[in-house]
Design an enzyme around this catalytic site. Structure first.
Site, PDB file in Angstrom:
ATOM      1  N   HIS A 190      -6.178  16.890  10.373  1.00  0.00           N
ATOM      2  CA  HIS A 190      -5.436  15.994  11.290  1.00  0.00           C
ATOM      3  C   HIS A 190      -6.375  15.256  12.249  1.00  0.00           C
ATOM      4  CE1 HIS A 190      -1.537  15.865  13.951  1.00  0.00           C
ATOM      5  NE2 HIS A 190      -2.054  14.669  13.725  1.00  0.00           N
ATOM      6  N   TYR A 199      -5.597   8.902   2.515  1.00  0.00           N
ATOM      7  CA  TYR A 199      -5.040   7.579   2.843  1.00  0.00           C
ATOM      8  C   TYR A 199      -6.110   6.678   3.455  1.00  0.00           C
ATOM      9  CZ  TYR A 199      -2.787   4.005   5.765  1.00  0.00           C
ATOM     10  OH  TYR A 199      -2.461   2.817   6.382  1.00  0.00           O
ATOM     11  N   THR A 256      -5.989  -0.699   8.519  1.00  0.00           N
ATOM     12  CA  THR A 256      -5.602   0.249   9.567  1.00  0.00           C
ATOM     13  C   THR A 256      -6.800   0.700  10.394  1.00  0.00           C
ATOM     14  OG1 THR A 256      -4.837   2.534   9.856  1.00  0.00           O
ATOM     15  CG2 THR A 256      -5.789   2.012   7.738  1.00  0.00           C
ATOM     16  N   ASP A 257      -6.537   1.148  11.604  1.00  0.00           N
ATOM     17  CA  ASP A 257      -7.620   1.700  12.435  1.00  0.00           C
ATOM     18  C   ASP A 257      -8.086   3.063  11.914  1.00  0.00           C
ATOM     19  OD1 ASP A 257      -5.394   3.237  13.134  1.00  0.00           O
ATOM     20  OD2 ASP A 257      -5.647   2.999  15.304  1.00  0.00           O
ATOM     21  N   GLU A 258      -7.290   3.659  10.979  1.00  0.00           N
ATOM     22  CA  GLU A 258      -7.645   5.010  10.506  1.00  0.00           C
ATOM     23  C   GLU A 258      -8.946   5.017   9.707  1.00  0.00           C
ATOM     24  OE1 GLU A 258      -4.301   7.364   9.175  1.00  0.00           O
ATOM     25  OE2 GLU A 258      -2.912   6.165  10.355  1.00  0.00           O
ATOM     26  N   ALA A 300       0.851  -1.194   0.000  1.00  0.00           N
ATOM     27  CA  ALA A 300       0.000   0.000   0.000  1.00  0.00           C
ATOM     28  C   ALA A 300       0.879   1.234   0.000  1.00  0.00           C
ATOM     29  CB  ALA A 300      -0.892   0.021   1.248  1.00  0.00           C
ATOM     30  N   LYS A 307      -7.872   3.189   2.113  1.00  0.00           N
ATOM     31  CA  LYS A 307      -7.844   1.904   2.843  1.00  0.00           C
ATOM     32  C   LYS A 307      -9.280   1.440   3.124  1.00  0.00           C
ATOM     33  CE  LYS A 307      -4.792  -0.196   4.201  1.00  0.00           C
ATOM     34  NZ  LYS A 307      -3.964  -1.266   3.561  1.00  0.00           N
TER      35      LYS A 307
END
Ligand code: NAD
Ligand code: TYD
Length: 365
Positions: free
Chosen positions: A304, A170, A145-147, A98, A174
């Site tokens: 952010h 990003y 990912t946890d994002e 990735a 994902k």
């Protein structure tokens, strides 16, 4: 004769042909090493494009093992992916390849769409076309990912059923790839598992991410660019513990499941950076507080995410996984690795890195 047949069936069953994507990168290299060393009866194929983040030196210790092969390819090249499946007939996929850095995704979202979504769909189609889903001998393991869950306030945790709410290019890419994996499971019966992990740290991480970037800058007495006020929170896990979790899920999970993986280890950025500075002072023989003087507050990252925090109780309860290292111990090991791998660090921070750094931070690396 009967016994011989039985013996060869058992052997055949144990001999898994596993495609690991992104195995020259940070987490992938630790996963490849674990599988190559722990399962000599498996055939491990490491497919990687070798972008700026991929480095064959990350896995040079295992490259001559009998059960290991490297395949240089781009997962967004559909024809190449199909060709490799035809030649090697992989039975299992552990997909880590990735584009992985949020700041780069803000500058160039399309590259994230191409690798993270189109690349994943190419792999899914290759599996769909070459696997017989009835025989139970296949698995597409998607590493995420946890994002994808978005940003938390100072309360609460992500659990497996938390609704997706990605906030950066990003995490959107994902999340898109996770949705495609589940859709292929639902629509075509493709056997899959997904894990969503918190922030990793450890040896071999490219020095664009917070911890290795700051280790390198402290070592070279360069400013430490803290975004905003440094009060964003991340949950940190040592990379080898992530690789152990992937091994346990790959071998122990029912198909169609999702596991959250986390370190039970939340840190406000500024607190973490101060601990890192103090540890570096000790290791470099500097007086306490010297490295903290390098801290500079800079313009915040756009959009952010404030806080990520994983509730990893399901994987602990169902598979018995938990982190093996305390954070200070992991951080100390990580610093030692970077300090004793100066060549690696110099190599990856030359070339393209210098342009990236100047462009992103407006300063020389
Ligand atoms: P990384 O950037 O260090 O490595 C990515 C690897 O993928 C590199 O070797 C790169 O060459 C390869 N790659 C990139 N594009 C490719 C393409 N088009 N075709 C083939 N190979 C390609 O990333 P990482 O930090 O090791 O992350 C690995 C996976 O784990 C990613 O899927 C990421 O989303 C996920 N993840 C990372 C973290 C983290 O904290 N780093 C946390 C949770 C999940
Ligand atoms: P990073 O390592 O990029 O991981 P992620 O954004 O995927 O969590 O960043 C970790 C935290 O550190 C994040 O809150 C952003 C912050 N950060 C800085 O303050 N300065 C920096 O130069 C970088 C790269 C990150």
């Amino acid at each position: 004769m009967g016994i011989e047949t039985k013996g060869s069936e058992i052997k055949e069953d144990r001999m898994k042909k596993i495609l690991i994507t992104g195995g020259a990168g940070f987490i992938g290299s630790h996963v490849v090493r674990l599988f190559v060393n722990k399962y000599p009866e498996y055939q491990i194929f490491n497919l990687d494009k070798l972008t700026y983040a991929g480095n064959l030196r990350n896995i040079e210790d295992i490259e001559s093992n009998q059960n290991y092969s490297f395949l240089k390819a781009d997962i967004s090249d559909r024809g190449k992916v199909e060709e490799l499946f035809e030649i090697h007939k992989f039975d299992f996929v552990i997909h880590l390849a990735a584009e992985s850095h949020v700041d780069r995704s803000i500058k160039n979202p399309l590259e994230f769409l191409n690798t993270n979504i189109v690349g994943t769909v190419n792999l899914l189609d290759a599996c769909r076309n070459s696997w017989n889903h009835e025989n139970g001998k296949h698995l597409f393991y998607h590493v995420s990912t946890d994002e994808v869950f978005g940003s938390l306030s100072d309360q609460g945790f992500f659990i497996e059923s938390t609704p997706y709410d990605p906030q950066s290019p990003y995490s959107a890419s994902k999340a898109g790839s996770d949705h495609f994996v589940r859709a292929y499971g639902n629509t075509y019966g493709l056997p899959f598992v997904i894990s969503n992990c918190s922030n990793n740290y450890g040896p071999n991480q490219f020095p664009e991410k917070l911890i290795p970037l700051f280790i390198n800058n402290i070592k070279n007495n360069r400013p430490l660019p803290v975004y905003g006020k440094g009060d964003n929170v991340r949950d940190w896990l040592y990379v080898v513990d992530h690789a152990r979790a992937i091994d346990m899920i790959f071998h122990g999970s029912a198909h169609g499941k999702t596991y959250n993986i986390g370190g039970f280890n939340e840190w406000k950025n500024l607190d973490l950076i101060k601990v890192l500075c103090d540890l570096m002072d000790e290791k470099l023989g500097r007086s306490k507080g010297e490295s903290q003087n390098l801290i500079e507050f800079v313009t915040d990252r756009s959009g952010h995410d404030f806080r990520y925090a994983i509730d990893a109780s399901m994987i602990k309860k169902e598979l018995g996984w938990e982190p093996s290292l305390q954070f200070e111990e992991g951080l100390s090991k990580t610093i030692d690795w970077y300090l004793s791998n100066d060549e690696w660090l110099k190599e990856v921070t030359s070339g393209e890195y210098l342009n990236y750094y100047k462009n992103h931070y407006g300063a020389e690396a």
